[in-house]
Scaffold this active site. Structure first.
Site, PDB file in Angstrom:
ATOM      1  N   TYR A  40       0.749  -1.140  -0.056  1.00  0.00           N
ATOM      2  CA  TYR A  40       0.159   0.154  -0.088  1.00  0.00           C
ATOM      3  C   TYR A  40       0.774   1.314  -0.099  1.00  0.00           C
ATOM      4  O   TYR A  40       0.309   2.411   0.107  1.00  0.00           O
ATOM      5  CB  TYR A  40      -0.933  -0.027   1.166  1.00  0.00           C
ATOM      6  CG  TYR A  40      -1.983  -1.184   1.226  1.00  0.00           C
ATOM      7  CD1 TYR A  40      -2.966  -1.284   0.213  1.00  0.00           C
ATOM      8  CD2 TYR A  40      -1.907  -2.070   2.146  1.00  0.00           C
ATOM      9  CE1 TYR A  40      -3.813  -2.345   0.203  1.00  0.00           C
ATOM     10  CE2 TYR A  40      -2.612  -3.367   2.098  1.00  0.00           C
ATOM     11  CZ  TYR A  40      -3.643  -3.346   1.158  1.00  0.00           C
ATOM     12  OH  TYR A  40      -4.658  -4.367   1.061  1.00  0.00           O
ATOM     13  N   HIS A  85      -8.697   1.835  -5.817  1.00  0.00           N
ATOM     14  CA  HIS A  85      -7.829   1.108  -4.667  1.00  0.00           C
ATOM     15  C   HIS A  85      -6.632   1.373  -4.977  1.00  0.00           C
ATOM     16  O   HIS A  85      -5.845   1.560  -6.143  1.00  0.00           O
ATOM     17  CB  HIS A  85      -8.206  -0.557  -5.146  1.00  0.00           C
ATOM     18  CG  HIS A  85      -9.549  -0.952  -4.804  1.00  0.00           C
ATOM     19  ND1 HIS A  85      -9.934  -1.084  -3.529  1.00  0.00           N
ATOM     20  CD2 HIS A  85     -10.634  -1.128  -5.667  1.00  0.00           C
ATOM     21  CE1 HIS A  85     -11.260  -1.540  -3.670  1.00  0.00           C
ATOM     22  NE2 HIS A  85     -11.629  -1.556  -5.168  1.00  0.00           N
ATOM     23  N   LEU A  86      -5.658   1.416  -3.765  1.00  0.00           N
ATOM     24  CA  LEU A  86      -4.261   1.564  -4.089  1.00  0.00           C
ATOM     25  C   LEU A  86      -3.606   0.355  -4.876  1.00  0.00           C
ATOM     26  O   LEU A  86      -2.701   0.738  -5.705  1.00  0.00           O
ATOM     27  CB  LEU A  86      -3.661   1.542  -2.714  1.00  0.00           C
ATOM     28  CG  LEU A  86      -4.082   3.011  -1.777  1.00  0.00           C
ATOM     29  CD1 LEU A  86      -4.036   2.941  -0.344  1.00  0.00           C
ATOM     30  CD2 LEU A  86      -3.518   4.432  -2.387  1.00  0.00           C
TER      31      LEU A  86
HETATM   32  C1  DQA Z   1      -7.646  -1.960  -1.048  1.00  0.00           C
HETATM   33  C2  DQA Z   1      -7.609  -3.640  -1.664  1.00  0.00           C
HETATM   34  C3  DQA Z   1      -8.578  -4.508  -0.761  1.00  0.00           C
HETATM   35  O1  DQA Z   1      -8.647  -5.526  -1.282  1.00  0.00           O
HETATM   36  C4  DQA Z   1      -8.127  -4.521   0.749  1.00  0.00           C
HETATM   37  O2  DQA Z   1      -9.030  -5.149   1.450  1.00  0.00           O
HETATM   38  C5  DQA Z   1      -7.759  -3.102   1.349  1.00  0.00           C
HETATM   39  C6  DQA Z   1      -7.315  -1.815   0.492  1.00  0.00           C
HETATM   40  C7  DQA Z   1      -6.700  -0.983  -1.885  1.00  0.00           C
HETATM   41  O3  DQA Z   1      -6.837   0.044  -1.576  1.00  0.00           O
HETATM   42  O4  DQA Z   1      -5.747  -1.427  -2.507  1.00  0.00           O
HETATM   43  O5  DQA Z   1      -7.870  -2.837   2.242  1.00  0.00           O
HETATM   44  O6  DQA Z   1      -8.896  -1.552  -1.188  1.00  0.00           O
END
Ligand code: DQA
Length: 144
Positions: free
Chosen positions: A24, A101-102
């Site tokens: 992340y 999503h990141l």
């Molecule tokens: C997320 C991807 C999701 O699968 C994960 O549960 C997250 C972060 C992302 O930003 O990449 O908590 O949403």
């Protein structure tokens, strides 16, 4: 006064910077908020940036967006892959919904390959890290 773009963040995103930084990144949620604030100014939009670890709170905020937001940017984190209730709330909106999503869930474990958010979203941006939030905001600004 134009309505703000809501940028809603789901569970564990309050831990950004400390949480699996190899996936992340090292930027904190506060850093992401500052990035979005700066981009919003150049785009001439206002934002409402929030995070919660609670599914019901996220759903309440999505419902609030119905009347109070011009567009919704949503990183529902883990609830992306589990929450039909969140999906139902999103389906009630007529404003643009941009899923962000990141990381790129499609390139990760198979349980992340289903997105109940994506099924109700106008657009999905994934795998671009913090830049994805800026792109989502640019897209929201062009759609409203
Ligand atoms: C997320 C991807 C999701 O699968 C994960 O549960 C997250 C972060 C992302 O930003 O990449 O908590 O949403």
């Amino acid at each position: 006064m134009n309505k703000p773009v809501f940028i809603l963040n789901g569970p564990n995103l309050n831990l950004l910077g400390r949480r699996e930084p190899h996936i992340y990144g090292t930027q904190t949620l506060k850093d992401l908020e500052s990035l979005c604030e700066a981009r919003a100014i150049t785009l001439g939009v206002t934002i409402e940036f929030r995070q919660t670890n609670h599914e019901g709170v996220l759903i309440d905020w999505v419902q609030e967006a119905m009347d109070s937001a011009s567009a919704l940017i949503l990183n529902a984190a883990g609830y992306t892959h589990t929450s039909i209730a969140l999906h139902d709330a999103l389906k009630a909106l007529s404003i643009p919904v941009i899923e962000v999503h990141l990381s790129d869930p499609a390139q990760r474990e198979s349980f992340r390959h289903v997105s109940y958010v994506g099924m109700a979203a106008t657009q999905t941006i994934a795998g671009l890290g913090a830049r994805g939030y800026e792109l989502a905001l640019e897209s929201a600004a062009s759609l409203v």
